[in-house]
Scaffold this active site. Sequence first.
Site, PDB file in Angstrom:
ATOM      1  N   LYS A 206       0.861  -1.214  -0.027  1.00 29.38           N
ATOM      2  CA  LYS A 206       0.404  -0.015   0.529  1.00 29.38           C
ATOM      3  C   LYS A 206       1.193   1.378  -0.232  1.00 29.38           C
ATOM      4  CE  LYS A 206      -3.566   2.282   2.818  1.00 29.38           C
ATOM      5  NZ  LYS A 206      -4.291   2.468   4.019  1.00 29.38           N
ATOM      6  N   GLU A 212      10.957  -4.412   4.288  1.00 27.07           N
ATOM      7  CA  GLU A 212      10.770  -5.806   4.017  1.00 27.07           C
ATOM      8  C   GLU A 212      10.754  -6.537   2.919  1.00 27.07           C
ATOM      9  OE1 GLU A 212       9.237  -5.225   6.729  1.00 27.07           O
ATOM     10  OE2 GLU A 212       9.002  -5.725   8.619  1.00 27.07           O
ATOM     11  N   GLY A 267      -4.760  -1.639   5.152  1.00 29.81           N
ATOM     12  CA  GLY A 267      -3.764  -2.774   5.070  1.00 29.81           C
ATOM     13  C   GLY A 267      -4.758  -3.564   4.992  1.00 29.81           C
ATOM     14  N   ARG A 268      -5.114  -3.575   6.091  1.00 30.45           N
ATOM     15  CA  ARG A 268      -5.622  -5.663   6.685  1.00 30.45           C
ATOM     16  C   ARG A 268      -7.557  -5.640   5.887  1.00 30.45           C
ATOM     17  NH1 ARG A 268      -4.305  -2.262   9.704  1.00 30.45           N
ATOM     18  NH2 ARG A 268      -6.269  -1.341  11.758  1.00 30.45           N
ATOM     19  N   GLU A 353      -4.765  -6.402  15.081  1.00 28.79           N
ATOM     20  CA  GLU A 353      -4.230  -4.968  14.139  1.00 28.79           C
ATOM     21  C   GLU A 353      -5.441  -4.337  13.812  1.00 28.79           C
ATOM     22  OE1 GLU A 353      -2.652  -3.633  10.378  1.00 28.79           O
ATOM     23  OE2 GLU A 353      -0.543  -4.735  11.686  1.00 28.79           O
ATOM     24  N   HIS A 384      -6.074 -33.654  18.233  1.00 27.25           N
ATOM     25  CA  HIS A 384      -5.097 -33.702  18.715  1.00 27.25           C
ATOM     26  C   HIS A 384      -3.604 -33.698  18.759  1.00 27.25           C
ATOM     27  CE1 HIS A 384      -7.355 -36.995  17.037  1.00 27.25           C
ATOM     28  NE2 HIS A 384      -7.485 -36.373  16.459  1.00 27.25           N
ATOM     29  N   LYS A 512       9.707  -0.807  13.996  1.00 32.14           N
ATOM     30  CA  LYS A 512      10.213   0.244  12.987  1.00 32.14           C
ATOM     31  C   LYS A 512      11.453   0.683  12.681  1.00 32.14           C
ATOM     32  CE  LYS A 512       5.968  -1.437  10.117  1.00 32.14           C
ATOM     33  NZ  LYS A 512       4.986  -0.074   8.918  1.00 32.14           N
TER      34      LYS A 512
END
Length: 547
Positions: A206, A212, A267-268, A353, A384, A512
Amino acid sequence: MTALSSLPAWQTTLSQAAQLRSIDLRQAFASDPDRAQRFSLKACGILLDYSKNRVDDAAMANLFALARATGVETKREQQFAGAAINITEGRSVLHTALRAPAGSVIDVDGANVVPQVQDVLARTAGFAEKVRTGQWLGHDGRAITDIVNIGIGGSDLGPFMVCEALRDFGSKQLKMHFVSTVDGWQLATVLEQLNPATTLVIIASKTFTTQETLTNAKAARQWLVNTLGDESAVAKHFVAVSTNAEAVSAFGIDTANMFGFWNWVGGRYSLWSAIGLPILLYIGETHFRAMLAGAHAMDQHFKSAPLEQNLPVILALLGVFYINGMGASTQLISPYNQPLHRLPAYLQQLDMESNGKSVRLDGQAVDYHTGPVIWGEPGINAQHAYYQLLHQGTELVPIDFIAALENPKSSLEHNTILLANFLAQTEALMRGKNEAEVRAELQAQGLTGEALEQLVPHKVFGGNRPTNTLLLDQLTPSSLGSLIALYEHKVFVQGVVWGINSYDQWGVELGKQLAKTIEAELRDPSIQGKHDASTNRLIDYVRKALN
Ligand code: F6P
């Protein structure tokens, strides 16, 4: 802002929760034959049974009153109408506009955003179609066989989750790869399997500033140019999805190969936008539009159904009841269909977030708990692994059980066993097994005396463990769209009740910033860092390994 604690409905929520903490759900079902029916509803192809929760009619009625008192209906109107409800960033929140039908009118700053949304969708879908049909050719004239999406957070989790969930609808010609982490192992492992001449790389960010993503993007670009031996190959093998045309261009991607979106898409919440390009490439335009339509149907349901019949509102209020009234700090997402295996990770970002906040919209600190820890794995594996704690541990963990009824690829044998387990777990969690039952069971096995008594406490299940059952008819683009939108709106409603801004994410910034400082120190041993003793020592330790 009105303090939550001053609302009568809040006080009632807390006192009712204190009482209902010890509800006997078995008894509640036995004495109320309509309970399951009353606490169930179906909308947009999703059946929700919330009767196995520690609630009664009075508690639900009060929770709806709480939603009204905290302004859920007004805020919902404001959000859909494009008001700048993300006040710390001065932005509207309009992921719903991304799935509004063409012809709708949604104004932001006096301009209808729907035509722009439709234009970008048509352009993105057109591009995807060219790639899917082999009309978009790589540098040496070959068709694309592999897609690498480079992005992180909202620019990765949504597209990755959906492509996995809709594998049965996916292209047989295109292989999808997702690279998110700056652990170079991931990129290297993906690229080593690929031929750059038949690979299309999507740089999804965005902001187009995320370290990264840009680090991976540069490395992928270098791999492509080095292997194909021609800088101009980038134009045929790299596209970008971003709101930042300037940065895309500075990176060396022609903005003709960029698909945009807008700052009013978080973004999410962005998988419905051009960030969904990997989805479009994989499942094609018809299925993508079906997913948008499914989400839109849930938007309409959320917007118009009375709170008492409103799926997202009910899920949200039940969450508030447990988090604030009973001290639950986590929410488990338990999908039983394997294609939904990335849903918990996706919902982690969506919820945590959004609602991982501790100040209200007016800047005052909250004096109650907000967003829970979201976690989960496909349910049948979890049975399990960690379900022991859910049945007999000391934590209160509300659980959403999610499954699809029809499962075309799975045999009837498999599907019957899967769904039997799905149903059995919610029953077991609710009913538990009391001492008398354990004793009778052990006696029937021939145990008596001390041997029996020793075992009894270990075999008792407390029961009354709250679950929601969500059943889709089938996992399709449309039902998945509805399911995701359901959770988006749930998160919104909880944010409104808690009076927080669900749409910013300042909490990710500090790490960051500090990473930038430490990165410089790792590169240059002459820089003397000003950190705490622990961080200084660790930097030194790592620096020795790197230099
Ligand atoms: O650091 C958090 C975050 O900003 C998320 O909100 C976002 O989804 C992710 O990073 C990726 O951001 P971008 O799409 O701008 O690269």
